[in-house]
Scaffold this motif. Structure first.
Motif, PDB file in Angstrom:
ATOM      1  N   LEU A 184     -35.552 -71.517  17.387  1.00  0.00           N
ATOM      2  CA  LEU A 184     -34.704 -70.610  16.519  1.00  0.00           C
ATOM      3  C   LEU A 184     -35.287 -70.586  15.015  1.00  0.00           C
ATOM      4  O   LEU A 184     -35.282 -69.431  14.518  1.00  0.00           O
ATOM      5  N   LYS A 185     -35.721 -71.606  14.748  1.00  0.00           N
ATOM      6  CA  LYS A 185     -36.002 -71.779  13.424  1.00  0.00           C
ATOM      7  C   LYS A 185     -37.394 -70.966  13.186  1.00  0.00           C
ATOM      8  O   LYS A 185     -37.696 -70.222  12.257  1.00  0.00           O
ATOM      9  N   ASP A 186     -38.346 -71.114  14.186  1.00  0.00           N
ATOM     10  CA  ASP A 186     -39.464 -70.174  14.217  1.00  0.00           C
ATOM     11  C   ASP A 186     -39.390 -68.728  14.312  1.00  0.00           C
ATOM     12  O   ASP A 186     -39.885 -68.049  13.458  1.00  0.00           O
ATOM     13  N   GLU A 210     -26.785 -76.554  21.544  1.00  0.00           N
ATOM     14  CA  GLU A 210     -26.164 -76.663  20.274  1.00  0.00           C
ATOM     15  C   GLU A 210     -25.133 -75.178  20.030  1.00  0.00           C
ATOM     16  O   GLU A 210     -24.589 -75.183  19.368  1.00  0.00           O
ATOM     17  N   GLU A 211     -25.883 -74.231  20.889  1.00  0.00           N
ATOM     18  CA  GLU A 211     -25.307 -72.857  20.678  1.00  0.00           C
ATOM     19  C   GLU A 211     -25.426 -72.394  19.173  1.00  0.00           C
ATOM     20  O   GLU A 211     -24.793 -71.344  18.805  1.00  0.00           O
ATOM     21  N   LEU A 263     -27.553 -67.596  14.772  1.00  0.00           N
ATOM     22  CA  LEU A 263     -28.737 -66.893  14.122  1.00  0.00           C
ATOM     23  C   LEU A 263     -28.427 -65.279  14.217  1.00  0.00           C
ATOM     24  O   LEU A 263     -28.701 -64.668  13.336  1.00  0.00           O
ATOM     25  N   VAL A 264     -27.885 -64.961  15.228  1.00  0.00           N
ATOM     26  CA  VAL A 264     -27.625 -63.542  15.536  1.00  0.00           C
ATOM     27  C   VAL A 264     -26.699 -62.892  14.462  1.00  0.00           C
ATOM     28  O   VAL A 264     -26.772 -61.738  14.017  1.00  0.00           O
ATOM     29  N   GLU A 265     -25.742 -63.725  14.249  1.00  0.00           N
ATOM     30  CA  GLU A 265     -24.788 -63.396  13.010  1.00  0.00           C
ATOM     31  C   GLU A 265     -25.377 -63.135  11.878  1.00  0.00           C
ATOM     32  O   GLU A 265     -25.101 -62.338  11.158  1.00  0.00           O
TER      33      GLU A 265
END
Length: 363
Positions: A46-48, A72-73, A78-80
């Motif tokens: 997700l960080k990438d 960890e969901e 990230l979407v928010e």
């Protein structure tokens, strides 16, 4: 470690659609089955993905974001965060999960994501869904554009229109005292307006205002997202794919009077006004809410929108309220009517509607 891979851009295969992907569990599946159809940039974490999106301009931002649900969901956070960025506002966001967890689906619905797929799922379905969402970007407010894309237009035959005007006009005249009684009863039963108005999709994907007597609480629309995971047509098999037709058993959103109005179909009476206006006919395929109609855009099911929209139809008189009725059966009935409707079939359906008004099952 970040490991981005972009597929070759092949104009002939329609791979001009840009997709940003995050995750490793389904990466190989997506690469092998969708790599030739889309221009995909793969990010391991997700960080990438967040770093990649931060480097994009308004000209290079992707059309679609595909995100695997992490343990960890954090994907939801990230979407928010992305939604707060004006550059990312309006992006198509779809989540993929290897866990069959209804809680995750509910959370995705509450965030108004465009879709949620649980593995295993047919990648052909995902491919079709991505193409559709890009072609008709944010379909919910733009179904009027979709109505211009259909290849066949439907015009109400003069005989059918005259029958519609006669039946709806006479019924509104003779039932006007009943309209008044129901209106008073609704006001006494619960707070809120007498009529419920919603956007529905009818013939040729045309959107119109659809009227009913209010049978639900005033916060019914907000509660739908929380309840839809328990609906009658929740899944077609074990694919985790959402059903198009939402029916909730023993729906807690319905008022006491509303239950009677629904079971007797009296809540449908204001649609006589829709018939007079020409939005729909007495007999046809039921006009669908926007969120249902936008799931029925494949070649197989779009046929139902090429016939008349109606107050009653084949589904209502044949299998309405029956436990064993599947979503596929209902869509096949709609397609059959769109292809085979006639004056005498309409008469048969109208006659058959009367005993079908009272349902045994609370749907």
């Amino acid at each position: 470690m970040m490991n981005r891979t972009a597929t070759d851009w092949n104009e002939n295969s329609g791979a001009h659609i840009r997709v940003a992907y995050a995750g490793l569990e389904l990466k190989d599946l997506i690469f092998n089955d969708l790599g030739e159809n889309f221009r995909i940039v793969f990010n391991d974490t997700l960080k990438d993905l967040e770093e990649y999106l931060g480097e994009q301009s308004i000209l290079s931002v992707p059309d679609i974001i595909l995100v695997e649900v992490d343990k960890e969901e954090k994907c939801f956070l990230l979407v928010e965060k992305l939604k707060e960025n004006f550059l990312m506002n309006g992006l198509i966001v779809i989540m993929l999960s290897t866990r069959a967890d209804k809680r995750l689906v509910q959370k995705a619905m509450q965030m108004k994501l465009h879709d949620f797929y649980t593995y295993p799922f047919p990648t052909s379905d995902l491919r079709e869904r991505l193409n559709f969402l890009v072609k008709f970007k944010l379909i919910k407010p733009k179904l009027l554009e979709l109505s211009k894309e259909v290849d066949i237009t439907y015009e109400v035959p003069l005989g059918k229109r005259m029958l519609d005007l006669f039946i709806s006009g006479m019924m509104m005249l003779f039932l006007s005292p009943l309209f008044l009684i129901i209106a008073i009863a609704i006001k006494l039963d619960s707070k809120g307006p007498i009529f419920y108005k919603s956007k529905r999709v009818g013939t040729g994907y045309k959107v119109f205002d659809f009227y009913k007597f209010r049978s639900m609480r005033t916060d019914a629309d907000q509660l739908l997202e929380q309840l839809s995971s328990h609906n009658q047509y929740a899944d077609e098999g074990a694919t985790g794919k959402k059903a198009a037709f939402v029916k909730i058993k023993n729906d807690p959103r319905i008022t006491k009077l509303g239950q009677f109005l629904r079971n007797s179909s009296l809540d449908e009476l204001p649609q006589l006004f829709n018939i007079l206006r020409g939005d729909m006919s007495v007999v046809g395929n039921r006009p669908l809410p926007v969120y249902e109609a936008e799931m029925l855009t494949s070649n197989e099911w779009s046929m139902r929108f090429l016939g008349p929209a109606g107050l009653t139809g084949l589904w209502q008189i044949s299998k309405r309220g029956k436990e064993e009725m599947s979503e596929r059966e209902r869509k096949k009935l709609d397609n059959f009517y769109a292809q085979k409707y006639s004056f005498w079939l309409d008469v048969k359906i109208i006659i058959g509607t009367i005993p079908a008004l009272f349902q045994k099952e609370k749907v």
